[in-house]
Design a protein around this motif. Structure first.
Motif, mmCIF file in Angstrom:
data_model
loop_
_atom_site.group_PDB
_atom_site.id
_atom_site.type_symbol
_atom_site.label_atom_id
_atom_site.label_comp_id
_atom_site.label_asym_id
_atom_site.label_seq_id
_atom_site.Cartn_x
_atom_site.Cartn_y
_atom_site.Cartn_z
ATOM 1 N N GLU A 171 -30.165 59.491 54.253
ATOM 2 C CA GLU A 171 -29.296 58.411 53.769
ATOM 3 C C GLU A 171 -28.412 57.863 54.873
ATOM 4 O OE1 GLU A 171 -26.346 61.539 51.461
ATOM 5 O OE2 GLU A 171 -26.961 59.700 50.469
ATOM 6 N N THR A 172 -28.031 56.617 54.682
ATOM 7 C CA THR A 172 -27.174 55.943 55.650
ATOM 8 C C THR A 172 -26.389 54.849 54.922
ATOM 9 O OG1 THR A 172 -27.151 54.571 57.646
ATOM 10 C CG2 THR A 172 -29.064 54.348 56.234
ATOM 11 N N GLU A 173 -25.299 54.435 55.565
ATOM 12 C CA GLU A 173 -24.559 53.292 55.008
ATOM 13 C C GLU A 173 -24.955 52.009 55.731
ATOM 14 O OE1 GLU A 173 -20.335 53.788 54.600
ATOM 15 O OE2 GLU A 173 -20.547 55.899 54.076
ATOM 16 N N ASN A 174 -25.732 52.162 56.807
ATOM 17 C CA ASN A 174 -26.030 51.035 57.668
ATOM 18 C C ASN A 174 -27.458 50.523 57.462
ATOM 19 O OD1 ASN A 174 -26.319 49.208 59.678
ATOM 20 N ND2 ASN A 174 -25.752 50.591 61.363
ATOM 21 N N LEU A 175 -27.601 49.376 56.857
ATOM 22 C CA LEU A 175 -28.908 48.793 56.558
ATOM 23 C C LEU A 175 -29.728 48.546 57.825
ATOM 24 C CD1 LEU A 175 -30.822 47.512 54.470
ATOM 25 C CD2 LEU A 175 -29.489 45.407 54.636
ATOM 26 N N ASP A 176 -29.057 48.093 58.892
ATOM 27 C CA ASP A 176 -29.763 47.760 60.135
ATOM 28 C C ASP A 176 -30.506 48.957 60.732
ATOM 29 O OD1 ASP A 176 -28.983 45.135 60.030
ATOM 30 O OD2 ASP A 176 -27.091 45.516 61.085
ATOM 31 N N GLU A 177 -30.002 50.164 60.423
ATOM 32 C CA GLU A 177 -30.633 51.373 60.984
ATOM 33 C C GLU A 177 -32.073 51.568 60.517
ATOM 34 O OE1 GLU A 177 -28.646 55.063 60.188
ATOM 35 O OE2 GLU A 177 -26.858 54.413 61.266
ATOM 36 N N LYS A 186 -26.321 42.125 52.125
ATOM 37 C CA LYS A 186 -27.059 40.914 51.763
ATOM 38 C C LYS A 186 -28.224 40.681 52.738
ATOM 39 C CE LYS A 186 -26.551 36.089 50.588
ATOM 40 N NZ LYS A 186 -25.667 35.092 50.066
ATOM 41 N N ILE A 187 -29.400 40.417 52.188
ATOM 42 C CA ILE A 187 -30.584 40.180 53.020
ATOM 43 C C ILE A 187 -30.706 38.681 53.301
ATOM 44 C CG2 ILE A 187 -33.097 40.419 53.157
ATOM 45 C CD1 ILE A 187 -31.692 43.087 53.005
ATOM 46 N N THR A 188 -30.797 38.367 54.574
ATOM 47 C CA THR A 188 -31.012 36.969 54.967
ATOM 48 C C THR A 188 -32.195 36.922 55.930
ATOM 49 O OG1 THR A 188 -29.656 37.077 56.938
ATOM 50 C CG2 THR A 188 -28.503 36.579 54.882
ATOM 51 N N GLY A 189 -32.650 35.717 56.278
ATOM 52 C CA GLY A 189 -33.767 35.570 57.195
ATOM 53 C C GLY A 189 -33.497 36.220 58.543
ATOM 54 N N GLU A 190 -32.233 36.348 58.907
ATOM 55 C CA GLU A 190 -31.878 36.914 60.217
ATOM 56 C C GLU A 190 -32.281 38.376 60.363
ATOM 57 O OE1 GLU A 190 -27.700 36.355 60.504
ATOM 58 O OE2 GLU A 190 -27.855 34.188 60.240
ATOM 59 N N HIS A 191 -32.538 39.018 59.247
ATOM 60 C CA HIS A 191 -32.856 40.445 59.304
ATOM 61 C C HIS A 191 -34.284 40.727 59.770
ATOM 62 C CE1 HIS A 191 -29.329 40.920 56.512
ATOM 63 N NE2 HIS A 191 -29.161 41.972 57.274
ATOM 64 N N PHE A 192 -35.129 39.690 59.896
ATOM 65 C CA PHE A 192 -36.561 39.966 60.019
ATOM 66 C C PHE A 192 -37.106 39.994 61.447
ATOM 67 C CE2 PHE A 192 -36.675 37.782 55.654
ATOM 68 C CZ PHE A 192 -36.269 38.969 55.048
ATOM 69 N N ASP A 193 -36.232 39.915 62.444
ATOM 70 C CA ASP A 193 -36.711 39.855 63.823
ATOM 71 C C ASP A 193 -37.554 41.061 64.224
ATOM 72 O OD1 ASP A 193 -35.466 37.506 63.987
ATOM 73 O OD2 ASP A 193 -33.676 38.231 65.036
ATOM 74 N N SER A 194 -37.087 42.245 63.809
ATOM 75 C CA SER A 194 -37.772 43.444 64.313
ATOM 76 C C SER A 194 -38.478 44.243 63.214
ATOM 77 C CB SER A 194 -36.742 44.345 65.003
ATOM 78 O OG SER A 194 -35.745 44.693 64.065
ATOM 79 N N VAL A 195 -38.632 43.651 62.043
ATOM 80 C CA VAL A 195 -39.246 44.426 60.955
ATOM 81 C C VAL A 195 -40.754 44.488 61.131
ATOM 82 C CG1 VAL A 195 -37.441 43.780 59.323
ATOM 83 C CG2 VAL A 195 -39.567 42.461 59.372
ATOM 84 N N ARG A 196 -41.376 45.445 60.455
ATOM 85 C CA ARG A 196 -42.834 45.532 60.485
ATOM 86 C C ARG A 196 -43.420 44.267 59.868
ATOM 87 N NH1 ARG A 196 -43.843 51.743 58.274
ATOM 88 N NH2 ARG A 196 -42.901 52.777 60.070
ATOM 89 N N GLU A 197 -44.550 43.867 60.421
ATOM 90 C CA GLU A 197 -45.178 42.621 59.977
ATOM 91 C C GLU A 197 -45.501 42.657 58.471
ATOM 92 O OE1 GLU A 197 -49.138 40.253 61.293
ATOM 93 O OE2 GLU A 197 -48.178 41.517 62.818
ATOM 94 N N ASP A 198 -45.914 43.849 58.008
ATOM 95 C CA ASP A 198 -46.330 43.951 56.608
ATOM 96 C C ASP A 198 -45.229 44.528 55.712
ATOM 97 O OD1 ASP A 198 -46.345 46.457 57.668
ATOM 98 O OD2 ASP A 198 -48.387 46.971 57.044
ATOM 99 N N MET A 199 -44.001 44.569 56.204
ATOM 100 C CA MET A 199 -42.898 45.061 55.372
ATOM 101 C C MET A 199 -42.709 44.134 54.160
ATOM 102 S SD MET A 199 -39.458 44.537 54.516
ATOM 103 C CE MET A 199 -38.460 43.768 55.763
ATOM 104 N N ILE A 200 -42.488 44.716 52.984
ATOM 105 C CA ILE A 200 -42.249 43.876 51.810
ATOM 106 C C ILE A 200 -40.854 44.134 51.228
ATOM 107 C CG2 ILE A 200 -44.709 43.701 51.224
ATOM 108 C CD1 ILE A 200 -44.111 45.648 48.852
ATOM 109 N N ILE A 201 -40.309 43.096 50.616
ATOM 110 C CA ILE A 201 -38.978 43.194 49.990
ATOM 111 C C ILE A 201 -39.162 43.125 48.477
ATOM 112 C CG2 ILE A 201 -36.701 42.137 49.758
ATOM 113 C CD1 ILE A 201 -37.230 40.808 52.494
#
Lengths: 154, 307
Positions: free
Chosen positions: B209-215, B247-262
């Motif tokens: 667990e974490t409090e930091n979404l970016d992690e 809050k999830i915005t488009g800015e979050h997707f720079d380094s995510v896996r290509e096939d990651m789903i929300i």
């Protein structure tokens, strides 16, 4: 009299001795048995007595009364090592350890105020009992009670 | 699992084999769920007994029954029923059992579906019992993951209100049957209860667990977002801070896996920016649709009909 073996309370002729009660639970055992200050029953209570098995224990002696199964089940929930000694004519007529039932019905009130068993519906509370440590899981809302079980006894 | 399951009350009643059976049945029915009508449940009546508001659960059950050729009986408003006269749920269930072949129940009290199953003479499907269970939501979540990602070796982050959220407890439990690697992401006030985390680990899940979404963003297959309710925070400033941080915005997707789903059980309020809706990662509307094949599968199973 042998030193260290003095009697703290006298033997009883007929009744029940509840031994090996977890230290500090004697008053809750009295509550389970419905014994209040105004009842006429002859009761002896010993608290925090040294014990080989569980270090310290409480003991409750009740004259002229044998316990009902439901009372024994309730005692098992707060003191799973307790022993029940049935005394008849100064002798131990029966001795057994309490046994934790797998399920208890109408004995414990669910501590979840939003549980269906706490409404006017025609159902009684039912809990599954897990051992070591004792955990009661409401079969309706699945809420778990594991601390201060005595406070939730009906 | 076979066709002999009678009630759908809690995910804890299911084995992995039973869940797989339901998911496979949903695969079989998915084309029909998208359009058309069959006669699989012709002559069967489903009663919808909703004591609380619902859009998706109620309407997708209705759609599921209609696609299968069955009929639907609605409670209508509580005010127009005997509930306002003080009738117990137990009595209502006994009566509705005689009018229908199965009942979907949503009720504000936890444990209401379990109790209803004791009094019903027809199958009960739990459509949400207070803060308790919502097993058909969990099953449609699993179906979404199966279809849009993968259930084996899954890395998932579950984000939001993990303390009170009824869907996340059931989902985490079910995912542990698949040995998932689960990261719980929440503000400290809304952390997953210790007892549940212990149960999940004991069942085979890998839990952190974490409090930091970016992690966690760049390492997960699934980002499962839930709503954070304002009423959980006595201080509105604190609420605003927390909501902003998750809050999830488009800015979050720079380094995510290509096939990651929300995913999101919906309704969403502020958790996902509408700019995300057209992203290739967004699956929450498809997830809502998957409620139809899953509920079709469950209806055929509780009514004992082979497909």
């Amino acid at each position: 009299m042998i030193p260290g073996k003095e009697l703290r309370v006298h033997p009883i002729r007929d009744g029940t001795v509840i031994d090996h009660i977890n230290a500090g639970q004697a008053m809750n055992v009295l509550k389970i048995l419905g014994i209040t200050g105004s009842s006429s029953a002859v009761i002896s209570v010993a608290m925090n007595v040294s014990s080989q098995d569980i270090k310290y224990k409480d003991i409750v002696k009740i004259e002229d009364r044998e316990l009902e199964d439901k009372e024994v089940d309730k005692i098992s929930l707060i003191s799973p090592n307790a022993t029940i000694n049935i005394i008849r004519d100064f002798g131990v007529a029966d001795k057994h350890r309490v046994e934790l039932p797998e399920m208890v019905e109408s004995m414990v009130k669910c501590s979840n105020p939003n549980c269906i068993s706490n409404t006017n519906e025609p159902v009684t509370s039912k809990f599954e009992v897990k051992k070591d440590p004792i955990r009661l899981r409401c079969i309706y809302c699945e809420h778990v009670i594991e601390e201060n079980i005595a406070e939730h006894l009906i | 699992m076979t066709n002999d399951r009678r009630h759908i009350v809690s995910m804890k009643d299911f084995t992995r084999d039973e869940i797989d059976f339901i998911l496979e049945r949903a695969v079989t029915l998915e084309t029909l769920a998208r359009s058309g009508r069959s006669d699989i449940l012709t002559g069967k009546i489903l009663a919808l007994l909703f004591y609380e508001p619902s859009t998706r659960t109620r309407m997708s059950f209705e759609t599921a029954m209609l696609r299968l050729g069955g009929s639907v009986l609605n409670l209508g408003s509580k005010e127009a029923s005997s509930i306002v006269k003080g009738e117990t749920l137990a009595d209502t269930i006994r009566v509705i059992s005689t009018y229908s072949d199965a009942i979907v129940l949503r009720h504000p009290s936890e444990g209401s579906a379990r109790m209803a199953a004791e009094f019903a003479s027809v199958p009960i499907i739990n459509g949400g019992d207070g803060a308790g269970h919502h097993p058909t939501q969990t099953l449609l979540d699993l179906y979404t993951i199966k279809k849009e990602s993968h259930l084996d070796n899954l890395d998932i982050a579950i984000v939001g209100d993990l303390k009170y959220g009824r869907t996340v407890h059931s989902l985490a439990y079910a995912l542990s049957l698949y040995g998932a690697n689960i990261t719980f992401v929440s503000p400290h006030q809304l952390k997953m209860p210790e007892q549940i985390k212990g149960d999940l680990k004991a069942m085979g899940a890998r839990v952190s667990e974490t409090e930091n979404l970016d992690e966690v963003l760049d390492s997960v297959d699934v980002l499962y977002i839930t709503r954070i309710q304002k009423e959980r925070f006595p201080d509105p400033t604190e609420y605003n801070k927390v909501v902003g941080a998750y809050k999830i915005t488009g800015e979050h997707f720079d380094s995510v896996r290509e096939d990651m789903i929300i995913m999101h059980p919906l309704p969403r309020v502020y958790e996902i920016d509408s700019s995300v809706d057209n992203s290739p990662h967004a699956r929450y509307f498809e997830q809502s649709f998957y409620g139809v094949p899953i509920r079709m599968a469950l209806l055929t199973i509780v009514l004992g009909v082979d497909v």
